[in-house]
Design a protein around this motif. Structure first.
Motif, PDB file in Angstrom:
ATOM      1  N   GLU A 154      21.407  26.049  73.496  1.00 45.41           N
ATOM      2  CA  GLU A 154      20.503  27.166  73.242  1.00 45.41           C
ATOM      3  C   GLU A 154      20.849  28.332  74.163  1.00 45.41           C
ATOM      4  O   GLU A 154      21.311  28.132  75.283  1.00 45.41           O
ATOM      5  N   ILE A 155      20.636  29.534  73.658  1.00 42.04           N
ATOM      6  CA  ILE A 155      20.712  30.736  74.490  1.00 42.04           C
ATOM      7  C   ILE A 155      19.369  31.427  74.408  1.00 42.04           C
ATOM      8  O   ILE A 155      18.837  31.639  73.321  1.00 42.04           O
ATOM      9  N   ARG A 156      18.816  31.725  75.592  1.00 44.16           N
ATOM     10  CA  ARG A 156      17.488  32.340  75.651  1.00 44.16           C
ATOM     11  C   ARG A 156      17.567  33.659  76.404  1.00 44.16           C
ATOM     12  O   ARG A 156      18.332  33.793  77.370  1.00 44.16           O
ATOM     13  N   ILE A 157      16.758  34.602  75.967  1.00 44.87           N
ATOM     14  CA  ILE A 157      16.631  35.865  76.692  1.00 44.87           C
ATOM     15  C   ILE A 157      15.149  36.173  76.813  1.00 44.87           C
ATOM     16  O   ILE A 157      14.405  36.070  75.831  1.00 44.87           O
ATOM     17  N   GLY A 158      14.711  36.512  78.008  1.00 47.17           N
ATOM     18  CA  GLY A 158      13.292  36.759  78.205  1.00 47.17           C
ATOM     19  C   GLY A 158      13.013  37.440  79.535  1.00 47.17           C
ATOM     20  O   GLY A 158      13.917  37.728  80.316  1.00 47.17           O
ATOM     21  N   GLN A 159      11.720  37.690  79.781  1.00 47.95           N
ATOM     22  CA  GLN A 159      11.277  38.343  81.005  1.00 47.95           C
ATOM     23  C   GLN A 159      10.943  37.268  82.029  1.00 47.95           C
ATOM     24  O   GLN A 159       9.935  36.576  81.907  1.00 47.95           O
ATOM     25  N   PHE A 160      11.805  37.130  83.058  1.00 50.86           N
ATOM     26  CA  PHE A 160      11.588  36.105  84.084  1.00 50.86           C
ATOM     27  C   PHE A 160      10.405  36.458  84.975  1.00 50.86           C
ATOM     28  O   PHE A 160       9.574  35.627  85.298  1.00 50.86           O
ATOM     29  N   ASP A 161      10.364  37.742  85.406  1.00 43.27           N
ATOM     30  CA  ASP A 161       9.201  38.254  86.117  1.00 43.27           C
ATOM     31  C   ASP A 161       9.076  39.736  85.773  1.00 43.27           C
ATOM     32  O   ASP A 161       9.788  40.235  84.902  1.00 43.27           O
ATOM     33  N   ALA A 162       8.171  40.433  86.449  1.00 43.90           N
ATOM     34  CA  ALA A 162       7.888  41.825  86.077  1.00 43.90           C
ATOM     35  C   ALA A 162       9.099  42.730  86.223  1.00 43.90           C
ATOM     36  O   ALA A 162       9.170  43.788  85.584  1.00 43.90           O
ATOM     37  N   GLN A 163      10.067  42.326  87.053  1.00 41.63           N
ATOM     38  CA  GLN A 163      11.205  43.195  87.339  1.00 41.63           C
ATOM     39  C   GLN A 163      12.545  42.635  86.847  1.00 41.63           C
ATOM     40  O   GLN A 163      13.570  43.285  87.019  1.00 41.63           O
ATOM     41  N   THR A 164      12.542  41.463  86.227  1.00 40.33           N
ATOM     42  CA  THR A 164      13.813  40.793  85.943  1.00 40.33           C
ATOM     43  C   THR A 164      13.889  40.280  84.512  1.00 40.33           C
ATOM     44  O   THR A 164      12.996  39.557  84.056  1.00 40.33           O
ATOM     45  N   THR A 165      14.959  40.652  83.817  1.00 39.52           N
ATOM     46  CA  THR A 165      15.274  40.062  82.518  1.00 39.52           C
ATOM     47  C   THR A 165      16.309  38.965  82.746  1.00 39.52           C
ATOM     48  O   THR A 165      17.265  39.152  83.506  1.00 39.52           O
ATOM     49  N   ARG A 166      16.115  37.827  82.109  1.00 43.47           N
ATOM     50  CA  ARG A 166      16.989  36.668  82.337  1.00 43.47           C
ATOM     51  C   ARG A 166      17.627  36.207  81.024  1.00 43.47           C
ATOM     52  O   ARG A 166      16.961  36.111  79.997  1.00 43.47           O
ATOM     53  N   ILE A 167      18.936  35.918  81.096  1.00 39.80           N
ATOM     54  CA  ILE A 167      19.653  35.278  79.997  1.00 39.80           C
ATOM     55  C   ILE A 167      20.062  33.883  80.458  1.00 39.80           C
ATOM     56  O   ILE A 167      20.640  33.722  81.537  1.00 39.80           O
ATOM     57  N   VAL A 168      19.748  32.877  79.660  1.00 38.34           N
ATOM     58  CA  VAL A 168      20.076  31.489  79.985  1.00 38.34           C
ATOM     59  C   VAL A 168      20.960  30.914  78.889  1.00 38.34           C
ATOM     60  O   VAL A 168      20.603  30.950  77.706  1.00 38.34           O
ATOM     61  N   VAL A 169      22.128  30.420  79.283  1.00 32.63           N
ATOM     62  CA  VAL A 169      23.025  29.708  78.374  1.00 32.63           C
ATOM     63  C   VAL A 169      22.921  28.229  78.718  1.00 32.63           C
ATOM     64  O   VAL A 169      23.471  27.779  79.730  1.00 32.63           O
ATOM     65  N   GLU A 170      22.185  27.479  77.911  1.00 33.86           N
ATOM     66  CA  GLU A 170      21.985  26.054  78.175  1.00 33.86           C
ATOM     67  C   GLU A 170      23.061  25.241  77.461  1.00 33.86           C
ATOM     68  O   GLU A 170      23.243  25.352  76.247  1.00 33.86           O
ATOM     69  N   LEU A 171      23.775  24.413  78.227  1.00 34.19           N
ATOM     70  CA  LEU A 171      24.863  23.616  77.668  1.00 34.19           C
ATOM     71  C   LEU A 171      24.318  22.336  77.043  1.00 34.19           C
ATOM     72  O   LEU A 171      23.281  21.812  77.457  1.00 34.19           O
ATOM     73  N   ALA A 172      25.043  21.835  76.064  1.00 34.99           N
ATOM     74  CA  ALA A 172      24.668  20.574  75.430  1.00 34.99           C
ATOM     75  C   ALA A 172      25.010  19.415  76.363  1.00 34.99           C
ATOM     76  O   ALA A 172      25.864  19.534  77.244  1.00 34.99           O
ATOM     77  N   PRO A 173      24.330  18.271  76.211  1.00 30.76           N
ATOM     78  CA  PRO A 173      24.651  17.106  77.039  1.00 30.76           C
ATOM     79  C   PRO A 173      26.133  16.743  76.922  1.00 30.76           C
ATOM     80  O   PRO A 173      26.709  16.781  75.836  1.00 30.76           O
ATOM     81  N   GLY A 174      26.717  16.403  78.072  1.00 33.16           N
ATOM     82  CA  GLY A 174      28.119  16.021  78.067  1.00 33.16           C
ATOM     83  C   GLY A 174      29.073  17.164  78.303  1.00 33.16           C
ATOM     84  O   GLY A 174      30.291  16.964  78.368  1.00 33.16           O
ATOM     85  N   TYR A 175      28.553  18.377  78.447  1.00 40.53           N
ATOM     86  CA  TYR A 175      29.394  19.548  78.701  1.00 40.53           C
ATOM     87  C   TYR A 175      29.107  20.094  80.093  1.00 40.53           C
ATOM     88  O   TYR A 175      27.977  20.025  80.584  1.00 40.53           O
ATOM     89  N   THR A 176      30.111  20.609  80.725  1.00 41.27           N
ATOM     90  CA  THR A 176      29.985  21.118  82.077  1.00 41.27           C
ATOM     91  C   THR A 176      30.904  22.321  82.252  1.00 41.27           C
ATOM     92  O   THR A 176      31.669  22.668  81.348  1.00 41.27           O
ATOM     93  N   ALA A 177      30.792  22.951  83.416  1.00 48.01           N
ATOM     94  CA  ALA A 177      31.642  24.104  83.719  1.00 48.01           C
ATOM     95  C   ALA A 177      31.984  24.081  85.195  1.00 48.01           C
ATOM     96  O   ALA A 177      31.144  23.743  86.040  1.00 48.01           O
TER      97      ALA A 177
END
Length: 429
Positions: free
Chosen positions: A82-105
């Motif tokens: 999943e890739i998510r984009i949202g408001q983490f707090d009042a001053q910060t926008t956050r993008i999260v790239v969640e990897l599938a199980p079994g994948y790493t970087a």
């Protein structure tokens, strides 16, 4: 055994409205051709990035950036859950790239590269499925954050080293903008020799009008180079491709035959809309072209409807048009022979009422204009009598058919040309 990740699908651009005093996350997308996630903001931001475990995910925070909507989720198969984009707090926008199980970087290989402090590229091809090393992965067994480096790559479009923004020009043009307060301009100019640039709303998306024909022409020559299209082909003008607006091919009978190169030339020189539709059709349609534009890094350039697009649904930005000019000028999309042909065609543009008006005697311009009731634009490559070469892109939103947009573009062109062509010492800023 390690296997490189090839993502399927494409992240759609996400446009959000933000307060005037905050940076805006303008767009993000994933290019499956080179496994890169691109993120664009409309003003300077210094992001932070890190890896977190359980689940393994890449997190990119954009401080002083607001997002006036709820979290956006995009689900994927294979390596990215999943890739998510949202408001983490009042001053910060956050993008999260969640990897599938079994994948790493490997955090030593994962790098976020910045361009102009408004565009970042994340190379996701380093994500791997490696069963043998998952247990020892630096992000799979702990909750610790592993911070990732962000490299400021000040090469515009990856090909032109940037120097500094031209503050003298910026102040002059912003003063001019105050006099033309009914207009909404976006512009980007780049000196190919010194790397000096001017960026005022360069990433802002506008109706493309006929400037969309510039990337269409480049795509055509890519296909010619690949041997999939021949310059001596004959195209048949179908009724469903015929349209009004600029050009004279519309007055011919359906079924009339035209040489491909002649059709492409009419698309550019007299801005023939019917010719453009014939070329778009020959290249496989708008979806294939849009995919190609994204692969070039053009964030705002999209064909949504065939020409004439009188409602202005097709879009581009000044920076996209200059990015394209920079790429072809540095042999990144087409070879030298194709580039020479593209320049020859674009030098014959019949509309000389916009950027050319501001150029001095002896200057040469290869360009493409665009005109709609509510937008006026011009973009191209300019060479001065002294041999200096610079790239120009300007789009101006206006009240319907307001002639002041033309005068504004003329004056901006004159100011930029005057600054870049004046004799200056190497150390002058």
């Amino acid at each position: 055994m390690k296997s490189p990740v090839l993502f399927l699908g494409l992240l759609s651009s996400v446009l959000v409205s933000l307060p005037a005093n905050a940076a805006r996350l303008q767009s993000w997308n994933f290019n499956p051709n080179n496994n890169q996630l691109s993120i664009t903001t409309d003003s300077e931001v210094k992001p932070k990035a890190f890896l977190i475990s359980n689940p393994n995910r890449i997190v990119i925070d954009f401080p002083k950036t607001s997002l006036n909507r709820s979290t956006i989720n995009r689900s994927f198969g294979a390596a990215v859950r999943e890739i998510r984009i949202g408001q983490f707090d009042a001053q910060t926008t956050r993008i999260v790239v969640e990897l599938a199980p079994g994948y790493t970087a490997n955090p030593e290989k994962l790098l976020i590269k910045g361009n102009l402090s408004t565009r970042w590229v994340v190379d996701l091809s380093v994500i791997e499925k490696d069963v043998e090393q998952i247990s020892s992965s630096p992000i799979s067994g702990s909750e610790d954050k592993i911070f990732l480096p962000i490299e400021n790559n000040l090469n515009f479009a990856g090909v032109v080293p940037l120097n500094h923004e031209i503050s003298q020009l910026e102040s002059q043009i912003k003063s001019l903008m105050r006099r033309y307060s009914s207009l909404t301009p976006g512009m980007f100019f780049l000196d190919m020799e010194t790397g000096e640039y001017l960026d005022i709303n360069g990433e802002k998306a506008f109706p493309a009008a006929s400037t969309i024909k510039f990337p269409v022409l480049v795509a055509l020559f890519q296909e010619i180079e690949a041997g999939r299209v021949k310059t001596n082909e004959t195209l048949v003008m179908r009724r469903d491709l015929m349209t009004g607006g600029s050009g004279n091919m519309q007055y011919q009978k359906p079924g009339t035959k035209f040489n491909l190169l002649e059709t492409a030339t009419r698309m550019m020189t007299i801005s023939d809309n019917t010719a453009t539709n014939m070329i778009i059709d020959r290249l496989g349609g708008k979806n294939r072209l849009n995919e190609r534009f994204r692969s070039w890094g053009l964030q705002n350039t999209v064909i949504r409807n065939l020409l004439g697009d009188f409602k202005g649904t097709n879009t581009t930005s000044a920076k996209d048009l200059v990015r394209l000019a920079a790429l072809i000028s540095n042999d990144k999309l087409i070879n030298r022979n194709s580039y020479a042909q593209v320049m020859d065609i674009m030098r014959r543009c019949k509309n000389r009422s916009l950027l050319p008006v501001g150029l001095g005697k002896g200057a040469a311009i290869a360009h493409k204009t665009g005109t709609l009731g509510r937008v006026l634009g011009d973009a191209g490559i300019i060479q001065t009598p002294s041999g200096k070469r610079y790239l120009a892109g300007i789009l101006v939103g206006r009240p319907f058919r307001d002639a002041r947009a033309k005068s504004f573009i003329n004056q901006v062109s004159r100011l930029v040309y005057g600054y870049l062509e004046q004799p200056r010492s190497v150390s002058q800023k």
